[in-house]
Structure formats: structure tokens, C-alpha cells
Design a protein around this motif. Structure first.
Motif, PDB file in Angstrom:
ATOM      1  N   THR A   1      14.097   8.551  -0.294  1.00  0.00           N
ATOM      2  CA  THR A   1      14.302   7.803  -0.020  1.00  0.00           C
ATOM      3  C   THR A   1      14.217   6.593   1.188  1.00  0.00           C
ATOM      4  OG1 THR A   1      15.778   6.787  -1.944  1.00  0.00           O
ATOM      5  CG2 THR A   1      14.003   7.931  -2.539  1.00  0.00           C
ATOM      6  N   VAL A   2      15.216   6.862   1.993  1.00  0.00           N
ATOM      7  CA  VAL A   2      15.187   6.209   3.284  1.00  0.00           C
ATOM      8  C   VAL A   2      14.298   6.130   4.249  1.00  0.00           C
ATOM      9  CG1 VAL A   2      17.219   5.202   4.870  1.00  0.00           C
ATOM     10  CG2 VAL A   2      17.392   5.268   2.507  1.00  0.00           C
ATOM     11  N   LEU A   3      13.862   5.158   4.655  1.00  0.00           N
ATOM     12  CA  LEU A   3      12.594   6.192   5.768  1.00  0.00           C
ATOM     13  C   LEU A   3      13.567   5.733   7.096  1.00  0.00           C
ATOM     14  CD1 LEU A   3       9.472   4.851   4.098  1.00  0.00           C
ATOM     15  CD2 LEU A   3      10.475   7.686   4.028  1.00  0.00           C
ATOM     16  N   ALA A   4      14.414   4.743   7.608  1.00  0.00           N
ATOM     17  CA  ALA A   4      13.960   4.805   8.537  1.00  0.00           C
ATOM     18  C   ALA A   4      15.622   3.428   8.559  1.00  0.00           C
ATOM     19  CB  ALA A   4      13.969   4.023   9.479  1.00  0.00           C
ATOM     20  N   MET A   5      16.085   2.643   9.740  1.00  0.00           N
ATOM     21  CA  MET A   5      17.717   2.158   9.406  1.00  0.00           C
ATOM     22  C   MET A   5      17.776   1.322  11.094  1.00  0.00           C
ATOM     23  SD  MET A   5      20.765   4.365   8.838  1.00  0.00           S
ATOM     24  CE  MET A   5      20.651   5.371   6.945  1.00  0.00           C
TER      25      MET A   5
ATOM     26  N   VAL B   1       0.480  -0.940   0.034  1.00  0.00           N
ATOM     27  CA  VAL B   1       0.286   0.295   0.486  1.00  0.00           C
ATOM     28  C   VAL B   1       0.888   1.510  -0.212  1.00  0.00           C
ATOM     29  CG1 VAL B   1      -2.103   1.165   1.805  1.00  0.00           C
ATOM     30  CG2 VAL B   1      -1.857  -1.345   1.046  1.00  0.00           C
ATOM     31  N   SER B   2       1.824   1.764   0.653  1.00  0.00           N
ATOM     32  CA  SER B   2       2.955   2.279   0.978  1.00  0.00           C
ATOM     33  C   SER B   2       3.792   2.528  -0.011  1.00  0.00           C
ATOM     34  CB  SER B   2       2.810   2.601   2.682  1.00  0.00           C
ATOM     35  OG  SER B   2       3.880   1.359   2.976  1.00  0.00           O
ATOM     36  N   GLY B   3       4.447   1.495  -0.325  1.00  0.00           N
ATOM     37  CA  GLY B   3       5.258   0.712  -0.881  1.00  0.00           C
ATOM     38  C   GLY B   3       6.815   0.641  -0.216  1.00  0.00           C
ATOM     39  N   VAL B   4       6.555   0.878   1.006  1.00  0.00           N
ATOM     40  CA  VAL B   4       7.790   0.359   1.637  1.00  0.00           C
ATOM     41  C   VAL B   4       8.530  -0.838   1.994  1.00  0.00           C
ATOM     42  CG1 VAL B   4       8.825   1.043   4.393  1.00  0.00           C
ATOM     43  CG2 VAL B   4       7.151   2.820   3.784  1.00  0.00           C
ATOM     44  N   LEU B   5       9.924  -0.583   1.931  1.00  0.00           N
ATOM     45  CA  LEU B   5      10.548  -1.804   1.903  1.00  0.00           C
ATOM     46  C   LEU B   5      11.179  -1.704   2.810  1.00  0.00           C
ATOM     47  CD1 LEU B   5      11.712  -4.879   0.307  1.00  0.00           C
ATOM     48  CD2 LEU B   5      13.202  -3.582  -0.400  1.00  0.00           C
ATOM     49  N   THR B   6      11.422  -2.935   3.902  1.00  0.00           N
ATOM     50  CA  THR B   6      12.545  -3.015   4.896  1.00  0.00           C
ATOM     51  C   THR B   6      13.029  -4.437   4.918  1.00  0.00           C
ATOM     52  OG1 THR B   6      11.065  -2.083   6.202  1.00  0.00           O
ATOM     53  CG2 THR B   6      12.454  -2.691   7.231  1.00  0.00           C
ATOM     54  N   CYS B   7      14.491  -3.889   4.854  1.00  0.00           N
ATOM     55  CA  CYS B   7      15.046  -5.214   4.480  1.00  0.00           C
ATOM     56  C   CYS B   7      16.662  -5.444   5.129  1.00  0.00           C
ATOM     57  CB  CYS B   7      15.559  -5.223   2.985  1.00  0.00           C
ATOM     58  SG  CYS B   7      16.425  -4.223   2.280  1.00  0.00           S
TER      59      CYS B   7
ATOM     60  N   VAL C   1      20.318   0.658  17.651  1.00  0.00           N
ATOM     61  CA  VAL C   1      20.196   2.104  17.522  1.00  0.00           C
ATOM     62  C   VAL C   1      18.550   1.832  16.386  1.00  0.00           C
ATOM     63  CG1 VAL C   1      20.114   4.077  17.451  1.00  0.00           C
ATOM     64  CG2 VAL C   1      21.557   2.843  19.253  1.00  0.00           C
ATOM     65  N   GLU C   2      17.321   2.329  16.649  1.00  0.00           N
ATOM     66  CA  GLU C   2      16.389   2.133  15.412  1.00  0.00           C
ATOM     67  C   GLU C   2      16.524   3.680  14.760  1.00  0.00           C
ATOM     68  OE1 GLU C   2      12.177   2.654  15.752  1.00  0.00           O
ATOM     69  OE2 GLU C   2      11.835   0.962  14.633  1.00  0.00           O
ATOM     70  N   LEU C   3      17.405   4.643  13.710  1.00  0.00           N
ATOM     71  CA  LEU C   3      17.007   5.361  13.922  1.00  0.00           C
ATOM     72  C   LEU C   3      15.436   5.937  12.382  1.00  0.00           C
ATOM     73  CD1 LEU C   3      20.388   6.092  12.637  1.00  0.00           C
ATOM     74  CD2 LEU C   3      19.286   6.781  14.664  1.00  0.00           C
ATOM     75  N   GLY C   4      14.521   6.431  13.428  1.00  0.00           N
ATOM     76  CA  GLY C   4      13.971   6.413  12.481  1.00  0.00           C
ATOM     77  C   GLY C   4      12.899   5.376  12.514  1.00  0.00           C
ATOM     78  N   LYS C   5      11.949   5.483  11.799  1.00  0.00           N
ATOM     79  CA  LYS C   5      10.316   4.719  11.126  1.00  0.00           C
ATOM     80  C   LYS C   5       9.846   4.791  10.221  1.00  0.00           C
ATOM     81  CE  LYS C   5       9.586   3.849  16.297  1.00  0.00           C
ATOM     82  NZ  LYS C   5       9.077   2.954  16.852  1.00  0.00           N
ATOM     83  N   PRO C   6       9.696   3.214   9.358  1.00  0.00           N
ATOM     84  CA  PRO C   6       9.272   3.172   8.558  1.00  0.00           C
ATOM     85  C   PRO C   6       7.837   3.829   7.948  1.00  0.00           C
ATOM     86  CG  PRO C   6       8.194   1.261   9.845  1.00  0.00           C
ATOM     87  CD  PRO C   6       9.172   2.239  10.627  1.00  0.00           C
ATOM     88  N   LEU C   7       8.214   5.671   8.242  1.00  0.00           N
ATOM     89  CA  LEU C   7       6.804   6.388   7.274  1.00  0.00           C
ATOM     90  C   LEU C   7       7.179   7.517   7.254  1.00  0.00           C
ATOM     91  CD1 LEU C   7       5.651   6.476  11.730  1.00  0.00           C
ATOM     92  CD2 LEU C   7       4.928   4.883   9.467  1.00  0.00           C
ATOM     93  N   ARG C   8       6.460   8.130   6.193  1.00  0.00           N
ATOM     94  CA  ARG C   8       6.680   9.120   5.345  1.00  0.00           C
ATOM     95  C   ARG C   8       6.851  10.381   6.491  1.00  0.00           C
ATOM     96  NH1 ARG C   8       5.116   9.191  -0.475  1.00  0.00           N
ATOM     97  NH2 ARG C   8       6.173  11.037  -0.415  1.00  0.00           N
ATOM     98  N   LYS C   9       6.447  10.229   7.369  1.00  0.00           N
ATOM     99  CA  LYS C   9       6.027  11.708   7.959  1.00  0.00           C
ATOM    100  C   LYS C   9       6.717  11.035   9.976  1.00  0.00           C
ATOM    101  CE  LYS C   9       3.322  14.758   5.484  1.00  0.00           C
ATOM    102  NZ  LYS C   9       1.995  15.837   5.946  1.00  0.00           N
TER     103      LYS C   9
END
Length: 550
Positions: free
Chosen positions: A235-239, A175-181, A249-257
Motif C-alpha cells: 500500500t505504500v507507493l512512495a516516500m 480519485v485514486s485514493g492516494v494520501l501524502t502526508c 531522497v524521493e523514493l518512488g512516485k505516488p503512482l500505482r505503477k
């Protein structure tokens, strides 16, 4: 593409009217898998030359930091206890397996690590980094090792942490097109996975069959789709990263905002493994275009290339996905070394342009492209050209552009420079370097390729002002090095450009960072490094220029 394929465009040349048929494209080599229009791997060339000189020997000023611990059996035993994979630890007892991790693919940089670790989870990376930090062991993070500036191989005996076994796709939200890998996923594998869902990776590189997404992010790789989809900073939302002390450490969330706190992930994009090790990435992926056109055009001047580009941005705006250029010497080298390559040109021109459009409405795109080609021909901006009629021909056109690097490598000692300057000054950098090397007696200005520097060529991404300046030689030599650097960076500085557009700094460009950044800026970079890696164990000897002494 029938509407475009049948178009015959009229142009005026030398006082006579000629007709150019864009459908008259000769067969091109079909060397790629059906799912891809691109060559996909960083060339691993067979060499019969002498062994590569170790980096520490070639650059004796890079003295090993004596505070770094030398690896012993107890260290190896700990690593084996942490990394569960039976092939997760490679030591000096397996010299042939160590070699690819010690040496870059261009055979210019070579370290002497005795230990390579291949973890499979962030937890394993964490345990290794905590141990190395506690024991002051230097570490080099390594992805696909396809870099061009010596950033991913050791200088001395630093251990290598390879991410190649961290290669799982964690999730994809269609739906959002967010890929986490995982960071060790190969770019082409990700692109093929997304293709099944109707999506595409927002970056595309010639080495996509070898490079890994973690390394792409760590070097802020640009590539062929930047014109359309922008840089990884967008284009990188989180890492997920593992810091020098082992913290995950989690840097950000897989969110546009996500407007909560500092956007720290931006510091790690382009940090080249000096702040921490990226172990996973969440990236925004666009829908894959259903209508793709590829054309190649021959242009007589670089000013003409600029005019074609300006008009392409106006007339093809929302569907323009790539605008690449290369000079005639590049094409000659491709034809010489890739002997089964056929070009779509009947006449030779000084410059060539590859244009790709991608959209969702074929009829709409064909109409726009037809109008564009009609205009550039009638205005006399284009001397020759062809439009691909199918995916095989499109692959052949892209193969010409993407085998330039391999063709240059087959010429011998290859000096590669990745620069960013304002578009009007882009090719003048090539011309100034030819003049400089001719004055030094290293290059024959008549193009006979009889000097010690045989070729000085330019190609790159016109859409983002990125020039790839390449020089081939009879072999790397100190006097050639001195003739090029820092003179080249003085040219770039004069044009208010950057000494690195997308390849990064690594070992090669670190000493010259001052040509692009002020001392105050570099001091701030060092301050950030001290926060994340106070002991300096991550990727030492690179990225930062040596501190000036009073």
C-alpha cells in the motif's frame, strides 16, 4: 442488520437441542468517540514501581561505541540554529520533558539522551543529519514511541529525532485514493481525515491514537486490517527519506505503477530507522465500507477455531475484514481489570473469535453472514456467540479484544512476543511455553496464577498467522528471561516461522535474528546498511545481531 439480528440459530450440544439468540447481547461499555469502533491509544499506565533500570545497566554487553561523539554546548547551539521552533530542542535542563523520549511505554527500556530534536521540515532533518554524520553523533529516529521491542528509544546517549512536529497532511487525491502526508501524522488523525472523504487507512492498530505513520512504515506494522488490505509493502507507493549524510531522497512516485529502476522504498519499509529517516509517505487508501458487521463467537477447541476460519474464508471471502482470536485467560484478565466490561457470552469456552465483515451492500452482507453463522452453529463449531446490533455494541466487542494488552500490563512484569507460525501450529506455541515454564518451576500448570510467571496467554490475528504470546510475572528477572529465550525461538524455528510478525526486531530480538534468517541473509542486510549509513550512526546497537567472532 435486522435480518441477522433476529436470527435464532439451532445447535446440538451434549445430546440436546438448544437455541442461541444472537440478538441477546447485553449492554457493552460505550467508551469510544462516535467516529471510532476501536480503542485508540497505547496504554500509558500509572506505575508505582521502582524506577526503570537503564538499558545499558540491564544489558552490560551493550557497550557504548567510543567513536560516537558526546554532545557539548556547541552541538546544542547548532541544533538551535537549525530548528526554528522554540520548543524544537529539549535538553538535560528539562529532565521531565526528556523522560518520555528516553523510555518506552512498557518501562522495559530506558536510555539517557540529553538532547531531543523536534524538527518541522525535511530540510531541518537534513541539516541535523549532515551535522551528525560529519561529527559522528549517533541518532535514534522516534515516532509515537509505541513499539514493543525497544527500537525507538536510545540505549546510551544517542540524540533523539522526534517526528511529532512533522504532522501535516500534504495532499489527498479522492480519485485514486492516494494520501501524502508527513511522517509524524498520527494514524487516527489520518483515518478521521479520510473518513470525511469516504476513505479509510489500510492499517488499523490498537495504538492508533498515539502511533505515527512514519513509525508504522519504518516497522512495517501489520494490525487488524492486514487480512483485508495487505501489508504496507503493497500500500505504500512512495516516500521521502533523509539519509545519514543529510541527502533528501524521493523514493518512488505516488503512482500505482512506476517500473523505473529499483524499488528502493521497499528496503525502508521495516528498516526501523537504520537506513534513513522517513519524513513523508504516500499511501494508497481504500474506500470506507458502508456496511460493517461484528460478531464474537465462543469455540471449544483451537481446531474448531481453524475450522471456523476456513469456513469464513469460503463463505465471507470478499467481505471478511478481520478474524481475531484469543483464549479464555485473556477474557478473564479483561473482565478482572476492566471491571465495567460486559461480555456477550452466557457460557465460558476455551477460545473466542471476533469476526468483522465490511462491504458496500448491507442486505448482501447480512445474508452471507446469516448463512455463515447458521453453518458454524449447526456443525457444532461454535458454543456461544453474539452479533453486534449497533456501533456501540461493535465498539464494545472490539474493546474486549483491544484491552487485552492493557489488562496484561496491569498484571505486572509483562513479556510480549510477536510471532508468525503456520496457523495449525499457532496455539501449540502457547502450550509448549506453559509446559516449559512449569518444568522450570516458574509457572503453575493448574492456572492458579501463583507462580512467578502468573499467566501465559495467546491471542492475535488468525488471518495472517500472527500470534501474540504474552507472559505476566511478578517482575522481570534474568532466570525468567533465560527460561523463555532462546527456547521460544527454537520452537518457532522448528515450525518454520518468524520470530517477529509485526513488531520488528529493535533491541529485544536482534540477537535472535539467526532463528529466522541465514548468516548469508544477515550479511546482505549489513551490506545494505553500509551503503546507506557507512558510519553506523542511525539507531545503533539494534536490528542486527552481533557479528560472530572466529
Amino acid at each position: 442488520m435486522r435480518g441477522v439480528a433476529q436470527a435464532q440459530l439451532t445447535k446440538l450440544a451434549a445430546g440436546r437441542s438448544t437455541r442461541l439468540c444472537f440478538s441477546a447481547l447485553p449492554p457493552v461499555r460505550a467508551v469510544l468517540a462516535p467516529h471510532s469502533l476501536r480503542s485508540t491509544q497505547c496504554p500509558r499506565l500509572a506505575h508505582t514501581a521502582a524506577a526503570v533500570v537503564p538499558t545499558a545497566t540491564r544489558y552490560p554487553h551493550l557497550v557504548r561505541n567510543p567513536s560516537f561523539k558526546e554532545i557539548d554546548k556547541a552541538d546544542v547551539a547548532f541544533f538551535r540554529s537549525v530548528i526554528k521552533s522554540p520548543t524544537g530542542v529539549i535538553t538535560a535542563e528539562q529532565p521531565d520533558e526528556l523522560e518520555p523520549f528516553n523510555q518506552d511505554w512498557m518501562r522495559r527500556y530506558k536510555g539517557r539522551t540529553g538532547v531531543v530534536l523536534r524538527p518541522t521540515t525535511a530540510t531541518e532533518v537534513s541539516a541535523v543529519m549532515k551535522y551528525c554524520n560529519d561529527n559522528h553523533i549517533a541518532v535514534v529516529p522516534q515516532g509515537g514511541n509505541t513499539g514493543l521491542v525497544g527500537g525507538s528509544v536510545p540505549v546510551h546517549d544517542e540524540i533523539v529525532i522526534s517526528l511529532q512536529n512533522m504532522n501535516q497532511i500534504r495532499s489527498f487525491d479522492e480519485v485514486s485514493g492516494v494520501l501524502t502526508c508527513d511522517a509524524g501524522c498520527v494514524l487516527e488523525v489520518l483515518d478521521n481525515h479520510l473518513a470525511q472523504q469516504g476513505f479509510i487507512m489500510p492499517l488499523d492498530l490498537g495504538a492508533k491514537g498515539s502511533c505515527q505513520i512514519g513509525g508504522n512504515v519504518a516497522t512495517n506494522a501489520g494490525g487488524l486490517r492486514l487480512l483485508r488490505y495487505g501489508s504496507l509493502h503493497g500500500t505504500v507507493l512512495a516516500m521521502e527519506v533523509v539519509l545519514a549524510d543529510g541527502r533528501i531522497v524521493e523514493l518512488g512516485k505516488p503512482l500505482r505503477k512506476d517500473n523505473t529502476g529499483l524499488d528502493l522504498k521497499q528496503l525502508f519499509i521495516g528498516s526501523e530507522g537504520t537506513l534513513g529517516i522517513i519524513t513523508s509517505v504516500s499511501i494508497l487508501t481504500p474506500r470506507r465500507s458502508s456496511a460493517v458487521n461484528v460478531a464474537m463467537l465462543g469455540v471449544s477447541t483451537f481446531e474448531g477455531v481453524q475450522e471456523v476460519f476456513k469456513y469464513a474464508k469460503t463463505e465471507l471471502n470478499e467481505i471478511l475484514s478481520a478474524f481475531e482470536f484469543f483464549d479464555s485467560d485473556c477474557l478473564k484478565l479483561v473482565k478482572h481489570h476492566m471491571t465495567n466490561t460486559r461480555t456477550p457470552f452466557e457460557t465460558d469456552t476455551p477460545f473466542y473469535v471476533l469476526i468483522e465483515t465490511s462491504g458496500s451492500n448491507k442486505d448482501h452482507d447480512d445474508e452471507k453472514l446469516t448463512a455463515f453463522l447458521d453453518h458454524v452453529m449447526k456443525e457444532g463449531l461454535v458454543e456461544d456467540g453474539a452479533l453486534a446490533q449497533d456501533t456501540s455494541q461493535a465498539a464494545g466487542m472490539w474493546a474486549i479484544r483491544e484491552t487485552i494488552t492493557e489488562s496484561l500490563a496491569k498484571e505486572g512484569g509483562n513479556y510480549k512476543f510477536d510471532l508468525s507460525v503456520p496457523v495449525p501450529a499457532l496455539y501449540s506455541v502457547v502450550e509448549e511455553m506453559r509446559k516449559r515454564l512449569a518444568q522450570e518451576g516458574l509457572y503453575e500448570a493448574d492456572g492458579s496464577a501463583t507462580g512467578r510467571v502468573k499467566h501465559v496467554v495467546g491471542f492475535g490475528h488468525m488471518g495472517d498467522g500472527n500470534l501474540h504470546l504474552n507472559l505476566t510475572s511478578t517482575g522481570w528477572a534474568k532466570d525468567i528471561d533465560k527460561a523463555i529465550e532462546p527456547y521460544l525461538y527454537e520452537i518457532v524455528q522448528r515450525h518454520h516461522g518468524s520470530i517477529s510478525a509485526e513488531h520488528g526486531l529493535g533491541l529485544m530480538k536482534a540477537p535472535y535474528l539467526g532463528y529466522s534468517k541465514s548468516e548469508d541473509f544477515i550479511d546482505l542486510m549489513r551490506s545494505v546498511k553500509a551503503v546507506f549509513d557507512p558510519k553506523g550512526i542511525l539507531n545503533p546497537y539494534k536490528y542486527f545481531p552481533a557479528k560472530k567472532t572466529a
